[in-house]
Design a protein around this motif. Structure first.
Motif, short mmCIF file in Angstrom:
data_model
loop_
_atom_site.label_atom_id
_atom_site.label_comp_id
_atom_site.label_asym_id
_atom_site.label_seq_id
_atom_site.Cartn_x
_atom_site.Cartn_y
_atom_site.Cartn_z
N PHE A 212 8.94 -20.50 12.46
CA PHE A 212 8.10 -19.66 13.33
C PHE A 212 6.69 -19.72 12.75
CE2 PHE A 212 7.09 -15.10 14.90
CZ PHE A 212 6.55 -15.59 16.08
N SER A 213 6.00 -20.82 13.06
CA SER A 213 4.68 -21.00 12.46
C SER A 213 3.61 -20.27 13.25
CB SER A 213 4.34 -22.49 12.39
OG SER A 213 4.09 -22.99 13.68
N GLY A 214 3.96 -19.80 14.43
CA GLY A 214 3.03 -19.11 15.33
C GLY A 214 3.47 -19.42 16.74
N LYS A 215 2.65 -19.01 17.71
CA LYS A 215 3.00 -19.28 19.11
C LYS A 215 2.53 -20.69 19.44
CE LYS A 215 3.23 -14.49 20.38
NZ LYS A 215 3.08 -13.48 21.44
N PRO A 257 8.92 -8.78 15.52
CA PRO A 257 10.21 -9.29 15.98
C PRO A 257 10.22 -9.60 17.48
CG PRO A 257 10.55 -7.49 14.45
CD PRO A 257 9.07 -7.55 14.72
N ALA A 258 9.45 -8.84 18.27
CA ALA A 258 9.37 -9.14 19.71
C ALA A 258 8.74 -10.51 19.94
CB ALA A 258 8.57 -8.05 20.42
N ASP A 259 7.74 -10.83 19.16
CA ASP A 259 7.12 -12.16 19.25
C ASP A 259 8.13 -13.25 18.89
OD1 ASP A 259 4.49 -11.22 19.89
OD2 ASP A 259 4.11 -10.82 17.77
N LEU A 260 8.93 -12.97 17.88
CA LEU A 260 9.94 -13.95 17.45
C LEU A 260 11.00 -14.15 18.53
CD1 LEU A 260 11.27 -15.82 15.39
CD2 LEU A 260 12.16 -13.79 14.21
N LYS A 296 4.66 -16.92 31.75
CA LYS A 296 4.93 -15.64 31.08
C LYS A 296 4.69 -15.73 29.56
CE LYS A 296 9.90 -16.58 30.74
NZ LYS A 296 11.26 -16.07 30.93
N TYR A 297 4.62 -16.93 29.05
CA TYR A 297 4.37 -17.08 27.60
C TYR A 297 2.87 -17.17 27.36
CZ TYR A 297 9.36 -18.02 27.50
OH TYR A 297 10.72 -17.92 27.64
N THR A 298 2.24 -16.04 27.22
CA THR A 298 0.80 -16.04 27.04
C THR A 298 0.45 -16.40 25.59
OG1 THR A 298 0.89 -13.67 26.62
CG2 THR A 298 0.37 -14.34 28.85
N GLY A 299 -0.63 -17.13 25.45
CA GLY A 299 -1.09 -17.53 24.13
C GLY A 299 -0.49 -18.83 23.64
N TYR A 300 0.36 -19.46 24.46
CA TYR A 300 0.94 -20.75 24.10
C TYR A 300 0.14 -21.84 24.80
CZ TYR A 300 5.22 -18.36 22.51
OH TYR A 300 6.12 -17.57 21.88
#
Ligand SMILES: [Zn+2]
Length: 320
Positions: A212-215, A257-260, A296-300
């Motif tokens: 999980f290096s980031g989004k 954890p929600a981000d994960l 729906k995946y914002t920031g990706y």
């Protein structure tokens, strides 16, 4: 040790860092902002490490490779990940600004050079812990698949195997007690086949490493056991660890954890998309041409066709 080789590696890493803090967890299209310690300036320039205090005795150190956790216990300092080759002493110096306690333990989240490179600069008396598969990967010294040219010579081979992990675990291991307790988990393959999740229960914080290096678009290292098919489940299991508020990502900011959980879903949506494409008789080129990150995946950020194809091919190869 070969001086020429060392400086050649230095130039490679320097060039790598100069083109924008590129590292194995942060792709060129999702760099940390300038000045946020994304990679420093390489071996020839100043080595910049930025300290972010998460708790009184827990710090996230950014710059020079993957994000490092520094956990100050009653008896000494535990460090998770040691950054790029050549950054070990800079890391040690930075820890010395935070505490006088001895550095007793290193934990490596996985085998990649930007997370283990500094190991060789620590004294051999320090305990070094990793997943059993990561120890094997360190001994093999294979560069990350698709990033071979960026890795440079293997730092452990160049140092006769110095500070490869000695203590290993398979599924779970606990070290320390009470407020100093650390739980190490392995939830399955993903970025590699040895991705360790380090939990500081008293502080409700987890260090994830590059799984999980980031989004960001996942790097799935086929040279070191990475798996496009397993990564959604692995991430999903990690997201269920109880009593966590904050997650130190491999290369990005602190997340939740929600981000994960969302990252697990993102990976699963891609897996489903690719499996359906394969069933419909489409090629990986078709996948690359048709995959768009769901809105729906914002920031990706949308990955390149080449990166989509690499991950889709792994799913094709692993799906009967
Ligand atoms: Zn990595």
């Amino acid at each position: 040790m070969n001086r020429t080789k060392r400086s050649s590696r230095g130039r490679i890493l320097g060039a790598l860092l100069a083109i924008g803090g590129l590292s194995l967890g942060v792709s060129a299209y999702q760099q940390p902002p300038a000045g946020r310690g994304g990679g420093g300036r390489g071996p020839e320039g100043p080595k910049l490490i930025e300290v972010q205090k998460l708790k009184d005795n827990l710090f996230m150190l950014r710059g020079g490779g993957g994000n490092t956790a520094v956990f100050v216990t009653a008896n000494g300092v535990v460090i998770v990940d040691t950054k790029n080759p050549g950054w070990g002493q800079t890391l040690i110096d930075k820890v010395r600004e935070l505490t006088d306690k001895p550095i007793t333990t290193l934990i490596n989240s996985h085998t990649h050079f930007d997370h283990v490179g500094g190991n060789v600069e620590f004294p051999t008396t320090v305990e070094i812990i990793a997943h059993a598969n990561t120890k094997t990967n360190m001994e093999k010294g294979l560069p990350p698949k698709g990033f071979e040219q960026l890795a440079g010579p293997d730092v452990f081979k160049a140092n006769n195997g110095k500070n490869i992990a000695k203590t290993t675990f398979k599924d779970k291991m606990t070290i320390g007690k009470g407020n100093d307790r650390i739980d190490l988990y392995y939830f399955g393959r993903g970025h590699t086949n040895g991705d360790a999740w380090t939990v500081f229960p008293a502080l409700r914080v987890m260090h994830a490493g590059d799984i999980f290096s980031g989004k960001t678009w996942p790097i799935l290292d086929g040279n070191n056991g990475g798996s496009a098919v397993e990564i959604p489940d692995t991430l999903g299991k990690a997201a269920k660890v109880k009593d966590i508020d904050a997650i130190i990502t491999g290369h990005s900011t602190v997340m939740t954890p929600a981000d994960l959980k969302e990252y697990s879903d993102f990976n699963r949506d891609f897996l489903t998309f690719v499996r359906e494409a394969k069933k419909a008789g489409k090629s990986v080129d078709d996948v690359a041409a048709s995959w768009k990150n769901p809105a729906k995946y914002t920031g990706y950020q949308q990955p390149t066709a080449e990166r989509i194809k690499a991950n889709a091919q792994m799913i094709y190869d692993d799906t009967k």
